[in-house]
Design a protein around this motif. Structure first.
Motif, PDB file in Angstrom:
ATOM      1  N   LYS A 324       0.808  -1.213   0.000  1.00 37.40           N
ATOM      2  CA  LYS A 324       0.000   0.000   0.000  1.00 37.40           C
ATOM      3  C   LYS A 324       0.846   1.271   0.000  1.00 37.40           C
ATOM      4  O   LYS A 324       0.576   2.215  -0.761  1.00 37.40           O
ATOM      5  CB  LYS A 324      -0.922  -0.009   1.222  1.00 37.40           C
ATOM      6  CG  LYS A 324      -1.789   1.248   1.351  1.00 37.40           C
ATOM      7  CD  LYS A 324      -2.648   1.183   2.603  1.00 37.40           C
ATOM      8  CE  LYS A 324      -3.484   2.451   2.764  1.00 37.40           C
ATOM      9  NZ  LYS A 324      -4.309   2.397   4.009  1.00 37.40           N
ATOM     10  N   GLU A 325       1.875   1.278   0.841  1.00 40.24           N
ATOM     11  CA  GLU A 325       2.632   2.505   1.054  1.00 40.24           C
ATOM     12  C   GLU A 325       3.752   2.743   0.046  1.00 40.24           C
ATOM     13  O   GLU A 325       4.072   3.900  -0.266  1.00 40.24           O
ATOM     14  CB  GLU A 325       3.223   2.497   2.472  1.00 40.24           C
ATOM     15  CG  GLU A 325       2.170   2.484   3.569  1.00 40.24           C
ATOM     16  CD  GLU A 325       2.750   2.168   4.938  1.00 40.24           C
ATOM     17  OE1 GLU A 325       3.994   2.228   5.088  1.00 40.24           O
ATOM     18  OE2 GLU A 325       1.971   1.828   5.848  1.00 40.24           O
ATOM     19  N   HIS A 326       4.340   1.674  -0.472  1.00 39.82           N
ATOM     20  CA  HIS A 326       5.533   1.843  -1.304  1.00 39.82           C
ATOM     21  C   HIS A 326       5.407   1.301  -2.723  1.00 39.82           C
ATOM     22  O   HIS A 326       5.972   1.881  -3.650  1.00 39.82           O
ATOM     23  CB  HIS A 326       6.741   1.172  -0.629  1.00 39.82           C
ATOM     24  CG  HIS A 326       7.035   1.691   0.737  1.00 39.82           C
ATOM     25  ND1 HIS A 326       7.471   2.981   0.966  1.00 39.82           N
ATOM     26  CD2 HIS A 326       6.919   1.108   1.956  1.00 39.82           C
ATOM     27  CE1 HIS A 326       7.636   3.165   2.270  1.00 39.82           C
ATOM     28  NE2 HIS A 326       7.299   2.049   2.887  1.00 39.82           N
ATOM     29  N   ILE A 327       4.666   0.211  -2.888  1.00 44.15           N
ATOM     30  CA  ILE A 327       4.640  -0.437  -4.198  1.00 44.15           C
ATOM     31  C   ILE A 327       3.524   0.096  -5.092  1.00 44.15           C
ATOM     32  O   ILE A 327       3.766   0.486  -6.238  1.00 44.15           O
ATOM     33  CB  ILE A 327       4.530  -1.972  -4.040  1.00 44.15           C
ATOM     34  CG1 ILE A 327       5.735  -2.495  -3.248  1.00 44.15           C
ATOM     35  CG2 ILE A 327       4.436  -2.653  -5.403  1.00 44.15           C
ATOM     36  CD1 ILE A 327       5.661  -3.967  -2.900  1.00 44.15           C
ATOM     37  N   LYS A 328       2.285   0.140  -4.598  1.00 44.99           N
ATOM     38  CA  LYS A 328       1.167   0.586  -5.431  1.00 44.99           C
ATOM     39  C   LYS A 328       1.361   1.993  -5.992  1.00 44.99           C
ATOM     40  O   LYS A 328       1.017   2.242  -7.149  1.00 44.99           O
ATOM     41  CB  LYS A 328      -0.143   0.492  -4.647  1.00 44.99           C
ATOM     42  CG  LYS A 328      -0.671  -0.921  -4.511  1.00 44.99           C
ATOM     43  CD  LYS A 328      -2.070  -0.960  -3.914  1.00 44.99           C
ATOM     44  CE  LYS A 328      -3.108  -0.445  -4.889  1.00 44.99           C
ATOM     45  NZ  LYS A 328      -4.486  -0.616  -4.371  1.00 44.99           N
TER      46      LYS A 328
END
Length: 342
Positions: A324-328
């Motif tokens: 959620k925080e880094h990849i999407k």
């Protein structure tokens, strides 16, 4: 002047009581090891860096993974996440005495969770091997090719005791026996860690090569297997070493539980909680990078579906948080949504 070994990094204060010196001296190897990993994490947080979204490899289209490859990559990821889960469970207990005695398994866990994530990434790039030396060598090539952010893009090259440190401009300074509080100290300690690790790796390769009569380097005069190496002999082995990168530094954590070296760490007077926190930060950072590359190869929608189907102990965990925080956020554009199918 040759690099001093890790347990001879600093002169102790001669005015301290002899017994205190003796006890503290026993802790020096463990303290230096803690310093190294703290320095790496400090460099991640404070040094020159670039986000994963700026890496060129992330923007390259690639062939779609077939079903067999997809299942293999998922198994590597599950191995990585299960090992990271175990590492985090130890940290969650928060008891320093427990962390001290848990080093027997937390050290190798920190390495193998990253190694499994690295395997997943490399598998999507067509490197389908379980050979650890080959995996680390390929990782080294990718580091040199800027496949990783600048914060972890440092590496060592060169012949034995003629090592060159790259992308750490302050690494030539002499490190002390203190936790890094400035970028200069962090780079100095990382530079020394790279040099001592490369030296250790060179010696290990020499032992392997010289133990095999078919590969051993021999005296030009007598034909006997050489016992002493000069610069020209070391240079014949340099190609076998490859580049020395952060992954080789993490490989130093593969300390056997039956080896007396682990007891030196367990009995040392160091901040084990800080050590564990540093390892966790490094692990999370590197695993996040590899997961980003795998998500690109799988396609973000398929990767997200896989995360949602994970076993209960990994549901709503650090895996989903990194997604959620880094990849999407990396895959917001339509070109990334198409991912590998482009």
């Amino acid at each position: 002047m040759k690099e001093k070994e890790e347990n001879n990094v600093i002169q102790l204060n001669q005015n301290e009581p002899a017994e205190q010196d003796k006890e503290w001296h026993k802790s020096i190897p463990a303290q230096v090891f803690l310093n190294y990993f703290f320095a790496i994490n400090y460099h991640l947080q404070h040094g020159e860096t670039s986000g994963v979204e700026q890496l060129t490899l992330l923007k390259e289209s690639q062939a779609e993974l077939n079903e067999e490859d997809l299942e293999k990559v998922k198994r590597y990821l599950l191995n990585s996440w299960s090992t990271e889960y175990a590492l985090r469970t130890t940290a969650a207990l928060g008891d320093e005495a427990y962390m001290r005695n848990a080093l027997h398994w937390t050290f190798p866990q920190a390495y193998y969770t990253v190694f499994s994530g690295l395997q997943a990434f490399l598998y999507t790039r067509g490197i389908k091997s379980n050979n650890e030396a080959l995996i680390l060598r390929e990782a080294g090539r990718l580091v040199v090719k800027n496949a990783y952010p600048k914060a972890v893009g440092f590496y060592a090259s060169g012949h034995y005791d003629e090592f060159n440190i790259h992308r750490l401009p302050l690494s030539h300074y002499k490190p002390g026996l203190q936790i890094a509080g400035k970028e200069l100290e962090a780079q100095a300690q990382i530079g020394q860690f790279l040099r001592t690790t490369r030296r250790q790796k060179a010696k290990s390769i020499r032992q392997q090569v010289q133990a095999n009569s078919a590969t051993a380097i021999r005296s030009a005069k007598t034909g006997e297997v050489l016992q002493k190496f000069g610069p020209q002999h070391w240079q014949q082995l340099t190609w076998r070493i490859g580049y020395t990168t952060l992954f080789d530094l993490l490989a130093r954590l593969r300390i056997s539980s039956s080896h007396r070296e682990i007891e030196r760490f367990v009995q040392a007077d160091i901040d084990f909680k800080l050590f564990h926190e540093s390892l966790l930060e490094i692990v999370s950072y590197l695993n996040g990078i590899h997961e980003s590359y795998v998500a690109q190869a799988m396609g973000i929608q398929q990767y997200e579906a896989f995360v949602k189907e994970l076993p209960a102990y990994l549901q709503n965990s650090f895996v989903a948080a990194r997604l959620k925080e880094h990849i999407k956020p990396l895959f917001g554009d339509e070109e990334y949504q198409l991912g590998h199918a482009a």
